[in-house]
Design an enzyme around this catalytic site. Sequence first.
Site, short mmCIF file in Angstrom:
data_model
loop_
_atom_site.label_atom_id
_atom_site.label_comp_id
_atom_site.label_asym_id
_atom_site.label_seq_id
_atom_site.Cartn_x
_atom_site.Cartn_y
_atom_site.Cartn_z
N ALA A 282 -48.87 -27.57 -46.29
CA ALA A 282 -49.28 -27.23 -47.64
C ALA A 282 -49.24 -28.50 -48.47
O ALA A 282 -48.48 -29.43 -48.16
CB ALA A 282 -48.35 -26.17 -48.21
N GLY B 205 -47.51 -25.72 -43.14
CA GLY B 205 -48.66 -24.82 -43.28
C GLY B 205 -49.75 -25.09 -42.26
O GLY B 205 -50.53 -24.19 -41.91
N GLU C 234 -40.43 -27.85 -43.24
CA GLU C 234 -40.17 -27.47 -44.64
C GLU C 234 -38.72 -27.68 -45.02
O GLU C 234 -38.40 -27.99 -46.18
CB GLU C 234 -40.55 -26.00 -44.89
CG GLU C 234 -42.04 -25.73 -44.85
CD GLU C 234 -42.59 -25.39 -43.48
OE1 GLU C 234 -41.91 -25.65 -42.46
OE2 GLU C 234 -43.71 -24.86 -43.42
N GLU D 14 -48.72 -23.26 -39.28
CA GLU D 14 -48.85 -21.84 -39.59
C GLU D 14 -50.32 -21.39 -39.57
O GLU D 14 -50.64 -20.30 -39.08
CB GLU D 14 -48.21 -21.55 -40.95
CG GLU D 14 -46.70 -21.76 -40.89
CD GLU D 14 -46.05 -21.75 -42.27
OE1 GLU D 14 -46.29 -22.68 -43.05
OE2 GLU D 14 -45.32 -20.80 -42.57
C1 HXC Z 1 -49.70 -33.67 -49.68
C2 HXC Z 1 -49.74 -35.18 -47.96
C3 HXC Z 1 -49.12 -34.26 -47.09
C4 HXC Z 1 -48.80 -32.97 -47.62
C5 HXC Z 1 -49.46 -36.08 -45.99
N1 HXC Z 1 -49.94 -36.29 -47.24
N2 HXC Z 1 -48.96 -34.85 -45.88
N3 HXC Z 1 -50.03 -34.89 -49.24
N4 HXC Z 1 -49.10 -32.72 -48.91
N5 HXC Z 1 -48.24 -32.02 -46.86
C6 HXC Z 1 -50.56 -37.52 -47.77
C7 HXC Z 1 -49.53 -38.61 -48.00
O1 HXC Z 1 -48.89 -38.44 -49.24
C8 HXC Z 1 -50.41 -39.83 -47.99
O2 HXC Z 1 -51.09 -39.94 -49.23
C9 HXC Z 1 -51.46 -39.48 -46.92
O3 HXC Z 1 -51.44 -38.07 -46.81
C10 HXC Z 1 -51.15 -40.08 -45.58
O4 HXC Z 1 -49.82 -39.72 -45.23
P1 HXC Z 1 -48.73 -40.81 -44.75
O5 HXC Z 1 -47.39 -40.19 -44.93
O6 HXC Z 1 -48.99 -42.12 -45.40
O7 HXC Z 1 -49.10 -40.92 -43.20
P2 HXC Z 1 -48.11 -41.20 -41.97
O8 HXC Z 1 -47.15 -42.30 -42.32
O9 HXC Z 1 -49.00 -41.36 -40.79
O10 HXC Z 1 -47.24 -39.87 -41.80
C11 HXC Z 1 -47.86 -38.64 -41.46
C12 HXC Z 1 -46.87 -37.47 -41.66
C13 HXC Z 1 -46.34 -37.51 -43.13
C14 HXC Z 1 -45.71 -37.57 -40.68
C15 HXC Z 1 -47.67 -36.19 -41.37
O11 HXC Z 1 -47.44 -37.62 -44.02
C16 HXC Z 1 -45.56 -36.29 -43.50
O12 HXC Z 1 -44.40 -36.12 -43.12
N6 HXC Z 1 -46.19 -35.39 -44.28
C17 HXC Z 1 -45.54 -34.19 -44.81
C18 HXC Z 1 -45.39 -33.18 -43.71
C19 HXC Z 1 -44.70 -31.93 -44.22
O13 HXC Z 1 -43.58 -31.96 -44.72
N7 HXC Z 1 -45.40 -30.81 -44.13
C20 HXC Z 1 -44.88 -29.57 -44.62
C21 HXC Z 1 -45.34 -29.38 -46.02
S1 HXC Z 1 -44.57 -27.95 -46.70
P3 HXC Z 1 -51.20 -41.36 -50.01
O14 HXC Z 1 -51.91 -41.00 -51.27
O15 HXC Z 1 -49.80 -41.84 -50.20
O16 HXC Z 1 -52.01 -42.23 -49.07
C22 HXC Z 1 -45.46 -26.68 -46.14
C23 HXC Z 1 -44.90 -25.43 -46.70
C24 HXC Z 1 -45.57 -24.18 -46.33
O17 HXC Z 1 -46.39 -26.78 -45.42
C25 HXC Z 1 -45.01 -23.09 -47.17
C26 HXC Z 1 -43.59 -23.19 -47.63
C27 HXC Z 1 -43.39 -23.66 -49.02
#
Ligand code: HXC
Length: 258
Positions: free
Chosen positions: A67, A110, A133, A113
């Site tokens: 998400a 997400g 999460e 999911e």
């Molecule tokens: C918004 C995101 C994002 C996300 C990545 N980006 N994941 N933006 N929401 N979930 C953006 C980053 O901010 C970044 O933007 C760009 O995408 C590239 O990501 P990087 O981190 O620079 O890439 P990398 O170093 O290759 O790492 C990839 C990654 C990491 C390991 C996937 O991005 C990461 O950990 N992302 C979050 C994963 C996560 O926690 N997902 C769960 C979300 S919560 P910029 O602008 O800086 O270039 C969820 C909840 C569901 O899904 C419902 C419960 C509430």
Amino acid sequence: MGGYSTIVVSTPAEGVGLVRLDRPKALNALNHQVMTEVIDAVRAFDADPVIGAVVITGSERAFAAGADISEMAGLSHREVTEQDLFAGWDGLRGLRTPVVAAVAGHALGGGCELAMMCDLLIAADTARFGQPEIKLGVIPGMGGSQRLTRTVGKAKAMDLCLTGRTMDAEEAERAGLVSRIVPAAELVDTAVEVAATIAGMSRTAAAAAKEAVDVVFESTLAEGIRFERRTFHALFATPDQKEGMAAFLEKRAPDYRR
Ligand code: HXC
């Protein structure tokens, strides 16, 4: 099939609809716009009699990294409850058309999911699945704690949801989350082929098979077996059953699109 800004929609093979998530800079993070467009496109395919199966895919780097954290970070408890945040994804439930997830790269939160909401999951060897999460101070909110546990069992579901670690494609296949692993370069072609195979079957039988397998998630064994038997019986009222069995006996390919 136009007017979308976060997805690209096409029909790459007969009977197959393809939805590709297209927010590459944010690793296909699922914001409200993506949700609205995916549901709209998939439901339009579901309503189209020409389409017999749908594929949802992302990019080589990410199916979806979750998400959109920037969209939800500042929301209050009142806002998330009043919006019933993520309930909109329920729009993917109750479809007749089988949906194949083709996953390469990150399928996190997400993203994992969304892949699990699909009926069948094909992974590239680069795929990584997880429910991270917990690292953000929350828990899965699009069905992950429930679907992951029903699919891979308590041990791995607890491990993934409590530590936030990811699993690679091999582990996901061993755990039963993934039906096949293919080289990344072949992912979309393979998923489209699988979808075309499904689309070539009796549509009535495919919808019945999908519904019968899904009943496992919602019922006792006795109820599920009764449902399966009654659905099996009902298919004898369809022309597709007559065609399928006649074709076998006449040693020819069935033609369900007559
Ligand atoms: C918004 C995101 C994002 C996300 C990545 N980006 N994941 N933006 N929401 N979930 C953006 C980053 O901010 C970044 O933007 C760009 O995408 C590239 O990501 P990087 O981190 O620079 O890439 P990398 O170093 O290759 O790492 C990839 C990654 C990491 C390991 C996937 O991005 C990461 O950990 N992302 C979050 C994963 C996560 O926690 N997902 C769960 C979300 S919560 P910029 O602008 O800086 O270039 C969820 C909840 C569901 O899904 C419902 C419960 C509430």
